[in-house]
Design a protein around this motif. Structure first.
Motif, PDB file in Angstrom:
ATOM      1  N   LYS A   4     -53.867  27.087 -10.092  1.00  0.00           N
ATOM      2  CA  LYS A   4     -53.095  26.955 -11.319  1.00  0.00           C
ATOM      3  C   LYS A   4     -53.953  27.382 -12.507  1.00  0.00           C
ATOM      4  CE  LYS A   4     -50.209  23.049  -9.846  1.00  0.00           C
ATOM      5  NZ  LYS A   4     -49.815  21.645 -10.138  1.00  0.00           N
ATOM      6  N   VAL A   7     -54.995  25.833 -19.485  1.00  0.00           N
ATOM      7  CA  VAL A   7     -54.831  26.057 -20.922  1.00  0.00           C
ATOM      8  C   VAL A   7     -55.659  25.020 -21.653  1.00  0.00           C
ATOM      9  CG1 VAL A   7     -53.217  25.959 -22.872  1.00  0.00           C
ATOM     10  CG2 VAL A   7     -52.547  27.116 -20.758  1.00  0.00           C
ATOM     11  N   LEU A  28     -47.315  21.499 -20.565  1.00  0.00           N
ATOM     12  CA  LEU A  28     -48.092  22.344 -19.654  1.00  0.00           C
ATOM     13  C   LEU A  28     -47.861  21.927 -18.209  1.00  0.00           C
ATOM     14  CD1 LEU A  28     -51.412  22.568 -21.695  1.00  0.00           C
ATOM     15  CD2 LEU A  28     -49.680  24.341 -21.447  1.00  0.00           C
ATOM     16  N   PHE A  31     -44.800  23.327 -16.660  1.00  0.00           N
ATOM     17  CA  PHE A  31     -44.918  24.734 -16.290  1.00  0.00           C
ATOM     18  C   PHE A  31     -45.918  24.953 -15.148  1.00  0.00           C
ATOM     19  CE2 PHE A  31     -42.759  25.337 -20.278  1.00  0.00           C
ATOM     20  CZ  PHE A  31     -42.054  26.523 -20.109  1.00  0.00           C
ATOM     21  N   VAL A  33     -49.159  24.113 -15.198  1.00  0.00           N
ATOM     22  CA  VAL A  33     -50.428  24.546 -15.781  1.00  0.00           C
ATOM     23  C   VAL A  33     -51.333  23.330 -15.974  1.00  0.00           C
ATOM     24  CG1 VAL A  33     -51.490  25.568 -17.837  1.00  0.00           C
ATOM     25  CG2 VAL A  33     -49.373  26.518 -16.933  1.00  0.00           C
ATOM     26  N   SER A 217     -47.046  25.153 -26.782  1.00  0.00           N
ATOM     27  CA  SER A 217     -47.681  24.926 -25.494  1.00  0.00           C
ATOM     28  C   SER A 217     -46.960  25.673 -24.380  1.00  0.00           C
ATOM     29  CB  SER A 217     -47.726  23.428 -25.171  1.00  0.00           C
ATOM     30  OG  SER A 217     -48.636  22.767 -26.025  1.00  0.00           O
ATOM     31  N   ALA A 221     -48.528  28.434 -21.977  1.00  0.00           N
ATOM     32  CA  ALA A 221     -48.438  28.321 -20.518  1.00  0.00           C
ATOM     33  C   ALA A 221     -48.002  29.635 -19.899  1.00  0.00           C
ATOM     34  CB  ALA A 221     -47.461  27.203 -20.146  1.00  0.00           C
TER      35      ALA A 221
END
Length: 247
Positions: A4, A7, A28, A31, A33, A217, A221
């Motif tokens: 993954k 961020v 995040l 998604f 992330v 955000s 992502a």
């Protein structure tokens, strides 16, 4: 299996969980992330207002960023509340050492309740930070402050204000239309040498704190996954609209 993406979120905390780093991490995660964090300020907040702000020392913010960047393969950076001019300068120094990472800056100036979240003397240096960012995402009141002109009442004047930020060095500006009127909420992407690109969704009669954090955000992502900017914005806006419909 590809790992993954990570961020790095550079922003303030919100004890209510309605905005700030809590909202960023939730987004995040949605998604797929992973999040690394550099906390810029500790705030005491309820859903009604900001009661207290303690800014983190600028050197400590920079140290957090450098630690995250050395520990993880950071694929994008999302910046929110920066609190002081000194913190902005510290963040800029770190970004200068990592020019290849996409950066989304949500220029947090004032809380939903009206409390200032950025020092009055920091607006000019915040504009200087734009040149290091892939995208800047002001709402209409923030755009007004950054462009030093009255709050826009039309898409044409908002686009003109956004273009003034491009002249300050911004690469791309996404003007959020949540504070405007109309059946649709229209965000407008302004880039140098390209046609203005609108992103529309039906306006909902609901409110939610932290939607600016959420949008920035979500864009970060998708950029971390390698999406082009316009595609990242489209997916992020659809995500925020879906969350608003759930409230």
């Amino acid at each position: 299996m590809n790992p993954k993406p990570h961020v790095l979120v550079v922003a303030g905390s919100d004890s209510s969980g309605g905005a700030g780093i809590v909202r960023d991490i939730e987004t995040l995660a949605a998604f797929g992330v992973k999040a690394s964090v550099a906390i810029t300020a500790v705030t005491v907040q309820t859903h009604k207002g900001v009661e207290h702000i303690d800014a983190v020392a600028p050197d400590r913010v920079a140290q957090q960023m450098r630690a995250a960047l050395s520990a993880n393969p950071i694929a994008a950076i999302k910046i929110g509340m920066l609190a002081t001019a000194e913190t902005i300068a510290a963040v800029a120094q770190v970004l200068a050492d990592h020019p290849g990472i996409p950066v989304v800056l949500d220029p947090v100036l004032v809380s939903t309740s009206g409390r200032a979240l950025l020092s009055l003397n920091a607006t000019d240096i915040l504009r200087d930070l734009f040149r290091m960012c892939t995208l800047v995402t002001p709402n209409l009141p923030e755009l007004s402050v950054l462009a030093a002109s009255p709050v826009s009442t039309s898409s044409a004047s908002a686009a003109d204000q956004a273009r003034s930020l491009l002249q300050s060095g911004a690469k791309a500006v996404l003007v959020k239309g949540g504070h405007a009127d109309g059946v649709d909420a229209i965000d407008l992407l302004i880039q140098q040498g390209q046609a203005d690109q609108p992103f529309a969704s039906p306006r909902l009669s609901v409110t939610m704190r932290g939607t600016g954090c959420m949008l920035a955000s979500a864009i970060a992502a998708r950029l971390a996954f390698g999406d082009p900017l316009a595609a990242a914005i489209a997916q992020a806006k659809a995500f925020v609209h879906g969350k608003l419909r759930e409230t």
